[in-house]
Design an enzyme around this catalytic site. Structure first.
Site, PDB file in Angstrom:
ATOM      1  N   TYR A  98      -0.586   7.436   3.383  1.00 43.65           N
ATOM      2  CA  TYR A  98      -0.031   6.631   4.473  1.00 43.65           C
ATOM      3  C   TYR A  98       1.498   6.628   4.390  1.00 43.65           C
ATOM      4  O   TYR A  98       2.080   7.361   3.596  1.00 43.65           O
ATOM      5  CB  TYR A  98      -0.675   5.237   4.479  1.00 43.65           C
ATOM      6  N   HIS A 153       0.857  -1.201   0.000  1.00 45.24           N
ATOM      7  CA  HIS A 153       0.000   0.000   0.000  1.00 45.24           C
ATOM      8  C   HIS A 153       0.887   1.243   0.000  1.00 45.24           C
ATOM      9  O   HIS A 153       1.346   1.704   1.038  1.00 45.24           O
ATOM     10  CB  HIS A 153      -0.901  -0.021   1.231  1.00 45.24           C
ATOM     11  N   HIS A 196      -2.563   6.979  -0.857  1.00 44.81           N
ATOM     12  CA  HIS A 196      -3.541   7.572   0.060  1.00 44.81           C
ATOM     13  C   HIS A 196      -3.011   8.218   1.330  1.00 44.81           C
ATOM     14  O   HIS A 196      -3.687   8.217   2.358  1.00 44.81           O
ATOM     15  CB  HIS A 196      -4.593   6.509   0.433  1.00 44.81           C
TER      16      HIS A 196
HETATM   17  C1  LIG Z   1     -15.047   2.088   2.596  1.00 48.06           C
HETATM   18  C2  LIG Z   1     -13.770   2.325   1.847  1.00 48.06           C
HETATM   19  C3  LIG Z   1     -12.597   1.784   2.325  1.00 48.06           C
HETATM   20  C4  LIG Z   1     -11.404   1.934   1.612  1.00 48.06           C
HETATM   21  N1  LIG Z   1     -10.269   1.322   2.058  1.00 48.06           N
HETATM   22  C5  LIG Z   1      -9.146   1.313   1.312  1.00 48.06           C
HETATM   23  C6  LIG Z   1      -8.018   0.528   1.683  1.00 48.06           C
HETATM   24  O1  LIG Z   1      -8.035  -0.185   2.688  1.00 48.06           O
HETATM   25  N2  LIG Z   1      -6.923   0.579   0.877  1.00 48.06           N
HETATM   26  C7  LIG Z   1      -6.890   1.341  -0.264  1.00 48.06           C
HETATM   27  O2  LIG Z   1      -5.866   1.344  -0.961  1.00 48.06           O
HETATM   28  N3  LIG Z   1      -7.958   2.071  -0.646  1.00 48.06           N
HETATM   29  C8  LIG Z   1      -9.087   2.044   0.093  1.00 48.06           C
HETATM   30  N4  LIG Z   1     -10.202   2.734  -0.335  1.00 48.06           N
HETATM   31  C9  LIG Z   1     -10.194   3.327  -1.679  1.00 48.06           C
HETATM   32  C10 LIG Z   1     -10.785   2.315  -2.675  1.00 48.06           C
HETATM   33  O3  LIG Z   1      -9.947   1.185  -2.844  1.00 48.06           O
HETATM   34  C11 LIG Z   1     -11.018   2.954  -4.049  1.00 48.06           C
HETATM   35  O4  LIG Z   1      -9.814   3.408  -4.581  1.00 48.06           O
HETATM   36  C12 LIG Z   1     -12.007   4.118  -3.928  1.00 48.06           C
HETATM   37  O5  LIG Z   1     -13.204   3.683  -3.294  1.00 48.06           O
HETATM   38  C13 LIG Z   1     -12.357   4.681  -5.298  1.00 48.06           C
HETATM   39  O6  LIG Z   1     -12.883   3.680  -6.135  1.00 48.06           O
HETATM   40  P1  LIG Z   1     -14.472   3.560  -6.431  1.00 48.06           P
HETATM   41  O7  LIG Z   1     -14.865   4.826  -7.097  1.00 48.06           O
HETATM   42  O8  LIG Z   1     -14.590   2.351  -7.330  1.00 48.06           O
HETATM   43  O9  LIG Z   1     -15.162   3.378  -5.108  1.00 48.06           O
HETATM   44  C14 LIG Z   1     -11.395   2.651   0.395  1.00 48.06           C
HETATM   45  C15 LIG Z   1     -12.579   3.233  -0.058  1.00 48.06           C
HETATM   46  C16 LIG Z   1     -13.754   3.072   0.636  1.00 48.06           C
HETATM   47  C17 LIG Z   1     -15.024   3.674   0.088  1.00 48.06           C
END
Ligand SMILES: Cc1cc2nc3c(=O)[nH]c(=O)nc-3n(C[C@H](O)[C@H](O)[C@H](O)COP(=O)(O)O)c2cc1C
Length: 383
Positions: free
Chosen positions: A192, A187, A190
């Site tokens: 981190y 990872h 975002h």
């Molecule tokens: C509830 C939630 C939890 C997420 N947790 C993570 C995570 O653990 N690791 C990560 O890289 N991105 C995380 N994200 C980002 C998602 O992987 C993804 O990039 C983001 O939701 C945008 O994609 P989408 O438009 O298809 O939802 C999270 C997003 C949401 C909504």
């Protein structure tokens, strides 16, 4: 037979439903479960309810990413996120991974260190969180729009302590394989820890881990090297979000950062690079599509392995990206969270369940987690 053959042909005309060979992994479609933190792993231990959750989203030849999973006791910054540094955690992952495999899914563990996106309450002995810097971040409203997350000023990692964190990633990768995962995703996105090193608006170091682009990428590449040496590059991917500024983590030249990493990763023959679309820029992770001038195409062209994109995709746009060869695979987050049978729905172009943001992160073992309906309720696996 003929009917099956026709069905197969129909599927082949939907780009997202075409097979794809990712290294040694034979995928039957391009729809990836994005990593999704769910905060239901009490005391950082994965729970039995995750067996149903992940197996609901598994398909034969489908690729799934786990929620972000802590590499050590300093890696945590949210309540009830899972880890993979203790024997108990490794054992707890096993039945979850087995259930995904029983359905023919390919399952990678996303390994994670939050860095300064934490506070002393989450840290061993109430210490300050670790980062590349000692600059803190302002409190943030959590995704439920009510709670406010408080962050403690971080401790700047001393140069000679950095190999210890690299080693935590290495051990976590080894543990993930021990738990039965098919591979790991580092990872690096975002805001981190790894992203804190990448971004010039955060990284204020004067040693070999700060300053130039090369120096700011060193930490990520050392982790990549350690993890690939440990478990083999054929089962290692990385997630990057050069354009995002989650948790006050921004860069003045994200395109150069993305390109540098895409090229540097080629040296390790990494299985895949997973990049978040530039349109996902806000801290809340809930941005919907906006007009965006940036594109991941240069990085897609530079990187030699499988290229996964994610962030704001729907069926139509995913099909287009695959068709135009802008990506090999598309990661779906919120839609997959709310539609356990997303590949089936995309296949027949069925309507989607709406997602409920208010229950994204509640700790309940069912609500907003395994209770989203399938198209045909009779297909809910009876585990
Ligand atoms: C509830 C939630 C939890 C997420 N947790 C993570 C995570 O653990 N690791 C990560 O890289 N991105 C995380 N994200 C980002 C998602 O992987 C993804 O990039 C983001 O939701 C945008 O994609 P989408 O438009 O298809 O939802 C999270 C997003 C949401 C909504």
């Amino acid at each position: 037979m003929e009917i099956n053959g026709e069905k197969e042909q129909e599927k082949q005309q939907i780009p997202l439903l075409t097979p794809y060979k990712m290294g040694n992994f034979q995928l039957s479609h391009r729809i990836v479960l994005a990593p999704l933190t769910r905060q239901r792993s009490y005391n950082n231990v994965p729970q039995p309810h995750a067996i149903l959750y992940y197996s609901q989203r598994a398909t034969k030849g489908g690729f799934l990413l786990s929620e972000a999973t802590g590499v050590s006791d300093t890696a945590q910054g949210y309540p009830h996120t899972p880890g993979i540094w203790t024997k108990e955690q490794v054992e707890a992952w096993k039945p979850i991974v087995d259930a995904v495999h029983a359905k023919g899914g390919i399952f990678f563990c996303q390994i994670w260190h939050v860095g300064r996106v934490s506070n002393t309450g989450f840290q061993p002995n109430g210490q300050a969180p670790l980062s590349c810097t000692d600059k803190g971040i302002a409190p943030q409203v959590r995704a439920n729009g009510v709670d406010v997350a408080q962050f403690s000023p971080p401790r700047r990692l001393e140069t000679d302590k950095i190999p210890l964190i690299v080693n935590d990633f290495k051990l976590a990768a080894r543990n993930a394989i021990e738990a039965g995962f098919d591979g790991v995703e580092i990872h690096g996105a975002h805001g981190y820890l790894i992203d804190q090193f990448f971004k010039d608006q955060v990284n204020d170091r004067t040693d070999q881990y700060g300053g130039s682009l090369e120096n700011r990428c060193r930490f990520a590449l050392e982790i990549t090297e350690a993890v690939t040496n440990e478990i083999g590059a054929y089962r290692v991917g990385i997630r990057l979000s050069p354009f995002a500024n989650f948790a006050e983590c921004a860069d003045s030249n994200p395109k150069a950062l993305g390109l540098y990493m895409a090229e540097a990763l080629n040296k390790y023959e990494l299985l895949y690079c997973h990049m978040v679309e530039p349109r996902m820029t806000t801290a809340t992770k809930i941005t919907t599509k906006t007009e965006c001038l940036h594109s991941l195409v240069p990085m897609r062209k530079a990187f030699k392995g499988t290229f996964i994109v994610g962030g704001g995709y729907d069926r139509e746009e995913g099909n287009k990206a695959v068709e135009e060869n802008r990506a090999d695979l598309i990661a779906y987050g919120r839609y997959f969270l709310a539609n356990p049978d997303l590949p089936k729905r995309f296949e027949i172009n069925a309507p989607l369940n709406p997602y409920h943001r208010a229950t994204f992160y509640v700790a309940d073992p069912v609500i907003g987690y395994t209770d989203y309906p399938f198209l045909d309720e009779r297909k809910v696996p009876n585990l």
